[in-house]
Scaffold this active site. Structure first.
Site, mmCIF file in Angstrom:
data_model
loop_
_atom_site.group_PDB
_atom_site.id
_atom_site.type_symbol
_atom_site.label_atom_id
_atom_site.label_comp_id
_atom_site.label_asym_id
_atom_site.label_seq_id
_atom_site.Cartn_x
_atom_site.Cartn_y
_atom_site.Cartn_z
ATOM 1 N N ASN A 31 -47.558 45.841 -29.629
ATOM 2 C CA ASN A 31 -47.971 47.226 -29.890
ATOM 3 C C ASN A 31 -47.155 47.714 -31.079
ATOM 4 O O ASN A 31 -45.989 48.044 -30.934
ATOM 5 C CB ASN A 31 -47.687 48.074 -28.638
ATOM 6 N N TRP A 32 -47.793 47.746 -32.232
ATOM 7 C CA TRP A 32 -47.043 48.066 -33.461
ATOM 8 C C TRP A 32 -46.737 49.552 -33.591
ATOM 9 O O TRP A 32 -45.982 49.949 -34.458
ATOM 10 C CB TRP A 32 -47.835 47.618 -34.689
ATOM 11 N N LYS A 33 -47.390 50.376 -32.805
ATOM 12 C CA LYS A 33 -47.217 51.841 -32.891
ATOM 13 C C LYS A 33 -47.498 52.304 -34.330
ATOM 14 O O LYS A 33 -48.328 51.700 -35.003
ATOM 15 C CB LYS A 33 -45.821 52.241 -32.395
ATOM 16 N N HIS A 80 -50.859 55.053 -23.185
ATOM 17 C CA HIS A 80 -49.443 54.742 -23.438
ATOM 18 C C HIS A 80 -48.602 55.999 -23.191
ATOM 19 O O HIS A 80 -49.057 57.112 -23.452
ATOM 20 C CB HIS A 80 -49.281 54.255 -24.885
ATOM 21 N N GLU A 118 -46.327 57.298 -24.808
ATOM 22 C CA GLU A 118 -46.168 58.169 -25.982
ATOM 23 C C GLU A 118 -47.391 59.064 -26.156
ATOM 24 O O GLU A 118 -47.277 60.200 -26.617
ATOM 25 C CB GLU A 118 -45.907 57.303 -27.230
ATOM 26 N N GLU A 174 -44.976 50.116 -17.746
ATOM 27 C CA GLU A 174 -43.979 50.405 -18.770
ATOM 28 C C GLU A 174 -43.096 51.566 -18.316
ATOM 29 O O GLU A 174 -43.452 52.732 -18.528
ATOM 30 C CB GLU A 174 -44.671 50.784 -20.077
ATOM 31 N N GLY A 219 -38.319 51.353 -26.039
ATOM 32 C CA GLY A 219 -37.600 51.635 -27.281
ATOM 33 C C GLY A 219 -36.138 51.983 -27.077
ATOM 34 O O GLY A 219 -35.474 52.453 -27.996
ATOM 35 N N SER A 251 -38.699 47.291 -23.997
ATOM 36 C CA SER A 251 -37.602 46.486 -24.562
ATOM 37 C C SER A 251 -37.690 45.010 -24.174
ATOM 38 O O SER A 251 -36.668 44.364 -23.957
ATOM 39 C CB SER A 251 -36.247 47.081 -24.175
ATOM 40 N N GLY A 256 -43.199 46.429 -28.125
ATOM 41 C CA GLY A 256 -43.143 47.353 -29.253
ATOM 42 C C GLY A 256 -42.245 46.801 -30.341
ATOM 43 O O GLY A 256 -42.651 45.988 -31.173
ATOM 44 N N GLY A 257 -40.997 47.221 -30.322
ATOM 45 C CA GLY A 257 -40.027 46.887 -31.378
ATOM 46 C C GLY A 257 -40.015 45.418 -31.777
ATOM 47 O O GLY A 257 -40.088 45.088 -32.972
HETATM 48 P P1 PGA Z 1 -40.600 48.576 -26.821
HETATM 49 O O1 PGA Z 1 -42.010 49.309 -26.637
HETATM 50 O O2 PGA Z 1 -40.855 47.096 -26.683
HETATM 51 O O3 PGA Z 1 -40.163 48.937 -28.232
HETATM 52 O O4 PGA Z 1 -39.679 49.097 -25.799
HETATM 53 C C1 PGA Z 1 -42.925 48.884 -25.662
HETATM 54 C C2 PGA Z 1 -44.133 49.789 -25.663
HETATM 55 O O5 PGA Z 1 -43.973 50.994 -25.865
HETATM 56 O O6 PGA Z 1 -45.275 49.320 -25.464
#
Ligand code: PGA
Length: 254
Positions: free
Chosen positions: A10-12, A96, A98, A168, A174, A214, A235-236
């Protein structure tokens, strides 16, 4: 039938189309021989087309991070399911945290998006998970139950078979703070049992439940060794070719 491991990036809101082309090419080169793991990348809308061109006929699938449930019309700033399909997407992330927190997405809206995604032939990756204060107040299972109740309202067995769930915990996203393998397994088993109660054992057995928060190459093996953890939404660590492909390779159990 054993569930296949899925590793989804997930590149956001990261990477221009130009940067995406470079990253996808690097990822493709490194993972082209892997066939025991399903690999998915979810770039921002503006990079979908270029990413689709690069992954063409490879073992990497393409997903989007969001969309709107209407077919077309006066919805300034929104993207439809058919636009995603036309850009090569097979999957879409829905709900998600966010989007729930920053953009106020409700379970009602998420439910509409899931229905529309399935109708359009896109595989929804439904994200659920508790916030830190909810975990500390021992409300994790209540939150998961209520999110799934709202998000899966009026979704029948056949539709449920199309849905991927991503657990999640918001406090792990993050933050560098990963859920322990035991915490992840406990939540995943709980989710699978809810699916069994709402649908049946077969659907529960077949549903892919990803962990997100993470996840990285150093913890992926322990997490996916848990019986109910079927991969990750990353994500990251998905923004760098080396860290993402390392993670994919560590998930590739013969
Ligand atoms: P993260 O994000 O790996 O940076 O914690 C995961 C996500 O939000 O899908």
């Amino acid at each position: 039938m054993a569930r296949r491991i899925l590793i989804a990036g997930n590149w956001k809101m990261n990477k221009t189309a130009t940067e995406a082309a470079i990253l996808v090419n690097e990822i493709k080169r490194e993972v082209c021989d892997i066939d025991n793991v399903d690999i998915l990348i979810c770039p921002p809308f503006t990079a979908l087309s270029v990413a689709s061109d690069v992954i063409n006929e490879s073992n990497i699938s393409l997903g989007a991070q969001n969309f709107y449930f209407e077919e077309s019309g006066a919805y300034t700033g929104e993207i439809s399911a058919s636009m995603l399909k036309d850009n090569g997407c097979s999957h879409v992330i829905i709900g998600h945290s966010e989007r729930r927190v920053i953009f106020n997405e409700s379970d009602t809206l998420i439910n509409k998006k899931i229905k529309k995604a399935i109708e359009a032939g896109l595989t929804p990756i439904l994200c659920i998970g508790e916030k830190l204060e909810e975990r500390e107040a021992n409300k994790t299972f209540d939150v998961i139950t209520s999110q799934l109740e709202g998000d899966l309202k009026d979704i029948d067995v056949e539709a449920m078979k199309e849905i991927i769930i991503a657990y999640e915990p918001v406090w792990a996203i993050g933050t560098g703070k990963t859920a322990t393998a035991e915490q992840a397994q406990e939540a995943h088993a709980f989710i699978r049992n809810l699916i069994k109660e709402k649908y049946n054992q077969e659907v529960a057995n077949e549903t892919i439940i990803l962990y997100g928060g993470s996840m990285k190459s150093s913890n992926v093996e322990e997490l996916i060794s848990q019986p109910d953890v079927d991969g990750g939404l990353i994500g990251g660590a998905s923004l760098d070719a080396e860290s993402f492909t390392e993670l994919v390779k560590k998930s590739n159990k013969e």
